[in-house]
Motif scaffolding. Structure first.
Motif, PDB file in Angstrom:
ATOM      1  N   ILE A 194      26.505  60.422  39.573  1.00 47.20           N
ATOM      2  CA  ILE A 194      26.044  60.879  38.889  1.00 47.20           C
ATOM      3  C   ILE A 194      26.686  62.901  39.021  1.00 47.20           C
TER       4      ILE A 194
ATOM      5  N   ARG B 127      33.224  64.787  46.318  1.00 43.39           N
ATOM      6  CA  ARG B 127      34.480  63.431  46.383  1.00 43.39           C
ATOM      7  C   ARG B 127      35.712  63.952  47.373  1.00 43.39           C
TER       8      ARG B 127
ATOM      9  N   GLN C   2      31.220  52.840  44.748  1.00 42.17           N
ATOM     10  CA  GLN C   2      30.339  52.031  43.326  1.00 42.17           C
ATOM     11  C   GLN C   2      31.197  52.421  42.677  1.00 42.17           C
ATOM     12  N   ASP C   3      31.159  54.191  42.028  1.00 38.10           N
ATOM     13  CA  ASP C   3      32.720  54.659  41.631  1.00 38.10           C
ATOM     14  C   ASP C   3      33.618  54.152  41.304  1.00 38.10           C
ATOM     15  N   SER C   4      33.738  53.655  40.056  1.00 30.19           N
ATOM     16  CA  SER C   4      35.222  53.122  39.299  1.00 30.19           C
ATOM     17  C   SER C   4      36.331  54.604  40.361  1.00 30.19           C
TER      18      SER C   4
ATOM     19  N   ARG D  53      40.577  51.061  43.093  1.00 25.05           N
ATOM     20  CA  ARG D  53      39.575  50.375  43.854  1.00 25.05           C
ATOM     21  C   ARG D  53      40.459  49.239  44.026  1.00 25.05           C
TER      22      ARG D  53
ATOM     23  N   ARG E 289      22.205  51.807  36.179  1.00 24.32           N
ATOM     24  CA  ARG E 289      22.604  53.308  36.078  1.00 24.32           C
ATOM     25  C   ARG E 289      21.334  54.033  35.905  1.00 24.32           C
TER      26      ARG E 289
ATOM     27  N   TYR F 140      20.251  56.192  38.050  1.00 26.59           N
ATOM     28  CA  TYR F 140      20.779  57.566  39.291  1.00 26.59           C
ATOM     29  C   TYR F 140      20.449  58.974  37.519  1.00 26.59           C
ATOM     30  N   GLU F 141      21.022  58.475  36.327  1.00 29.43           N
ATOM     31  CA  GLU F 141      21.091  59.608  35.092  1.00 29.43           C
ATOM     32  C   GLU F 141      19.947  59.917  35.272  1.00 29.43           C
TER      33      GLU F 141
END
Lengths: 280, 304
Positions: A2, A9, B104-106, B110, B195, B198-199
């Protein structure tokens, strides 16, 4: 994750860039050097060929009998794949659909052979093949058949394991309905299970083919001039005094294309199968 | 009655081909290998191995006599293999885990990047490693071109495929080949993390590094346990990489155990002592695996 901060980044960008360079440089070297004239690869390294030439791609077939090695590799890898897939389907069907004595022992034993060092089998297998040939006349040593037998067992344990996972995910009601309808167990396997598990079977076939196509240790000992496969044949571009690196690179590219294309096309299935076991 | 019998027999019938193949190519040769290790199996007996004289424990005694040349070089090769394995497993895991976490995050591209990362795994060993051996050539290779010609880091062009540098070269190539598998496996492991976890952590004010340390890494542990074992066995038994990289004779600094046994067997044609070394290698691997499984399962038990 998150809201990664800017620092993360940037770390990510740089890390992935460096990693991509590390990963791809050999592939780029292979590609660019395969298009160079011989003098380019005999002097200091250069990225761009001084003149672009496709000569290496023509010469590779003449310098060494690459065509024959290619055919040998195709026969050996193809034969091993077909045998391995058929045997693995039968075994996985038994393990997935039947409860029988020795089921666990079988899976554990088969999987544990995967951990044994290849060198441990190499010497005895060499002796066995030579002696079987001498006493029965069945040529295993130096033959493609001997290599097919050996290679099919290399991919067998993993193939069985992957297929058991696939078969387990097919609802039992489906094949039980087929059994009620009067199909025999083999009928249920052929008509219900195999069609439903095609992605898994294709993944296993690609894995078996890659394993056989890339094997070096046994190929270097168990083949002779006529049965030599690509794994050994590619070393033929080095003479006593010179290595035709441009041709080596061209040949490497040519022999990689079949497996890399297959792998990238079927990546999704293969990845799912390869990792399923580890995550379980 | 007949039907019942065939129902009980059927699973065994289905397993038969697999069993026969495993027996023929794995178990029988293993037994033969163990028998061979007690024989004086030199070149004169290759075609007639049953007549080779018994050697008792002679082959083993020779292999572990660390004061004599044979035992000394075996011990050296064992240590080289150990350090090689630790480095390759550690670096492969580290790179694989970092890449898996960071992808992991798109983001755009990717899928393409992932396909590129899998290339070393997909390429046939000999094609990939032979390219590396071209890159490591002293006068015509890419590595010296960058290090010496462009960055001027070295005063002279170093040799990479002979001498002490060959160890670093070997580790580099082996890591290049094996990290994609770690990446693959760990990526699959990450997909099981919900998810919401993580939130919730982000809501509680956990930063990115804390999320990684508290959520990602612990949930990778079960996958890593298997992965490390598989990588360990692969690296310890690696034959292909040094064989293709160095050709028939690996330099002493990069003399991995498989290639050591191979060379000492096929150079001297003394298969008896080669088999004894193979059996010792197998015993070591079984012991290491058992200790590892015991330690990790106890740890898992303690965590519950």
């Amino acid at each position: 994750m998150i809201n990664p901060p800017a620092s993360f980044r940037w770390t990510r960008r740089i890390f992935l860039l460096v990693l991509a360079v590390f990963t791809l440089v050999p592939v780029l070297v292979m590609l660019s050097s395969s298009l160079k004239p011989l003098q380019d690869v005999q002097g200091p390294f250069r990225w761009i060929p001084s003149t672009l030439t496709f000569r290496p791609y023509v010469d590779i077939w003449k310098t060494v009998p690459l065509g024959r090695y290619f055919v040998n590799s195709l026969i050996v890898a193809g034969g091993a794949t077909v045998c391995s897939v058929v045997i693995a389907i039968l075994a996985a069907y038994a393990v997935s659909r039947y409860r029988f004595k020795g089921r666990r022992v079988f899976t554990v034993t088969v999987l544990s052979t995967q951990m044994f060092p290849g060198i441990l089998f190499l010497l005895p297998l060499f002796i066995i093949f030579v002696n079987v040939g001498d006493s029965t006349g069945i040529a295993l040593y130096g033959s493609r058949g001997g290599l097919i037998l050996t290679y099919l067992t290399f991919s067998l344990p993993f193939s069985i394991w992957m297929l058991v996972g696939y078969f387990d995910s097919i609802p039992r009601d489906l094949d039980e309905a087929a059994l009620v309808d009067g199909c025999g167990p083999i009928g249920a396997l052929v008509r219900i299970i195999i069609p439903a598990a095609i992605p898994g079977i294709v993944a296993v076939a690609v894995y078996a083919f890659m394993t056989a196509w890339g094997e070096v240790l046994f190929a270097s000992v168990m083949t002779n001039d006529t049965t030599r496969t690509l794994a050994v044949g590619l070393q033929g571009y080095a003479t006593q005094t010179d290595v035709y690196w441009n041709q080596v690179m061209a040949a490497s590219l040519v022999v990689s294309v079949p497996v890399v294309a297959g792998f990238l096309l079927l990546q999704r299935y293969l990845v799912a199968g390869l990792t399923a076991g580890a995550v379980k | 009655m007949r039907q019942r019998l065939s129902r009980i027999g059927l699973p065994y019938l289905l397993l038969l081909p697999a069993l026969v193949m495993e027996l023929l190519i794995h178990l029988v040769p293993m037994v033969v290998g163990i028998v061979m290790s007690f024989k004086q199996l030199t070149q004169f007996f290759i075609r007639n191995w049953s007549e080779a004289p018994w050697a008792g424990l002679g082959n083993y005694r020779m292999a572990v006599d660390f004061n004599a040349p044979v035992g000394q070089s075996l011990l050296h090769s064992f240590w080289v293999t150990c350090s090689f394995t630790v480095l390759v497993v550690g670096l492969s895991w580290l790179i694989g885990a970092s890449a898996a976490i960071m992808m992991q995050d798109s983001f755009r591209g990717r899928g393409l990047l992932r396909a590129a990362f899998l290339l070393p795994y997909a390429l046939p060993v000999y094609a990939a490693v032979i390219t590396w051996s071209f890159m490591f050539q002293r006068d015509t290779g890419l590595v010296n071109h960058i290090l010496h010609d462009q960055l001027h880091l070295t005063s002279d062009k170093p040799f990479w495929l002979i001498g002490d540098n060959s160890f670093s070269a070997l580790v580099t190539v082996a890591v290049w080949r094996s990290w994609p598998f770690a990446f693959l496996t760990l990526t699959a492991g990450l997909q099981n993390i919900p998810r919401e976890l993580y939130e919730a952590a982000a809501m509680d004010g956990a930063g990115i590094w804390q999320q990684i340390r508290r959520i990602t890494l612990p949930s990778l542990r079960p996958v890593s346990q298997v992965l490390v074992l598989v990588l360990f066995l692969w690296s310890f038994n690696d034959f292909n990489t040094p064989y293709v990289l160095f050709g028939k004779s690996a330099p002493p600094a990069a003399d991995l155990i498989s290639i050591h046994i191979y060379q000492s067997s096929f150079v001297t044609w003394n298969f008896g002592s080669g088999s004894a070394m193979s059996v010792l290698l197998l015993l070591f691997l079984m012991l290491a695996t058992a200790v590892y499984l015991f330690a990790t399962s106890r740890r898992r038990g303690a965590d519950d």
